[in-house]
Design an enzyme around this catalytic site. Structure first.
Site: not given
Ligand code: NAD
Ligand code: ZN
Length: 243
Positions: A121, A152
């Site tokens: 992503h 640019c």
């Molecule tokens: P999500 O927020 O949908 O799910 C997070 C998952 O992690 C849940 O299933 C939850 O139960 C679990 N979880 C929470 N705390 C935890 C821990 N300490 N240890 C283990 N598991 C734990 O996240 P996703 O599935 O990555 O999808 C969300 C989208 O949002 C992605 O596309 C991502 O790119 C983006 N996003 C990224 C970030 C980041 O870069 N840190 C943060 C938020 C959202």
């Molecule tokens: Zn440019």
């Protein structure tokens, strides 16, 4: 099986594996204090991510979208990798065939020392020109100019995959092939609701890989996992790599 026995079994599989592929989601960064997508702290002013992380929102009001990303970047700036991120770099160091695929955009795997994680992503610290497509790394917080401009003269955007956009084809193809090649697939801290990332563990499973899941809760993948470990990534991943 008790959780201890399951950890022992998973650790044994990790040692034996010839090709380990790991998929991480927002949950692995939760222990670093980064809010998950569906957790608290995801709201900014009155907006939801779904309202701002879209090409339409950016076309409509690039300054507003950039203010939100600047806020997220400032939130992330002080965050450090946690023992979960570090354990994966150790697993990589010990394995001959290892691939890390992440849905996260926070850059914490890089800070922990992972080599070339496949970022499905994108990366919040990378910017991309909307006109000439030039890419640059920018870790400035707060950004001096909102919205930032390319040399640019055109608008820069975060090099992130927004809702409604396709994933970078080369990264996706590589992730797909590493999922197919895996004999052990480890999925950590993802709700497994966002496609196509969520299908990678199932693809690996179909091709004969063992599937180990780490999450605090059940997900749509749990029923398909050979071992599902419930707990935090920061506790469980280090337990999987200690001798
Ligand atoms: P999500 O927020 O949908 O799910 C997070 C998952 O992690 C849940 O299933 C939850 O139960 C679990 N979880 C929470 N705390 C935890 C821990 N300490 N240890 C283990 N598991 C734990 O996240 P996703 O599935 O990555 O999808 C969300 C989208 O949002 C992605 O596309 C991502 O790119 C983006 N996003 C990224 C970030 C980041 O870069 N840190 C943060 C938020 C959202
Ligand atoms: Zn440019």
């Amino acid at each position: 099986m008790s959780q201890k026995a399951e950890i022992d079994q998973a650790r044994k599989w990790i040692v034996e594996a010839k090709a380990i592929t790991v998929l991480t989601g927002a949950g692995i960064s939760a222990d670093s204090g980064v809010p998950t997508f569906r957790g608290d702290g995801g709201l900014w002013r009155k907006y939801r991510a779904e309202d701002l992380a879209t090409p339409e929102a950016f076309a409509d009001n690039p300054k507003l979208v950039w203010e939100w990303y600047d806020w997220r970047r400032r939130q992330l700036a002080g965050k450090r990798p946690n023992p979960g991120h570090i354990a994966l770099t150790e697993m990589e160091r010990r394995s001959s065939g290892f691939t890390l695929i992440t849905q996260n955009v926070d850059g914490l795997h890089d800070l922990a020392g992972s080599r070339l994680p496949l970022k499905l992503h994108g990366d919040i610290w990378n910017l991309r020109c909307t006109d000439c497509s030039a890419r640059s790394v920018n870790r400035e917080t707060p950004l001096k100019r909102l919205p930032p401009l390319c040399d640019c003269g055109a608008l820069l955007r975060p090099d992130i995959v927004w809702f409604g956009e396709s994933l970078p084809q080369d990264v996706l193809e590589e992730a797909w092939s590493r999922a197919c090649a895996a004999d052990l697939f480890l999925v950590v801290g993802t709700s497994a609701l966002v496609q196509p990332a969520a299908s990678l563990p199932l693809l690996a499973r179909e091709r004969g890989a063992r599937l180990v899941e780490i999450n605090q809760q059940k997900t749509p993948l749990t029923a398909h996992a050979d071992i599902a470990l419930f707990g935090t990534a920061g506790d469980l991943l280090p337990a999987l790599v200690t001798l």
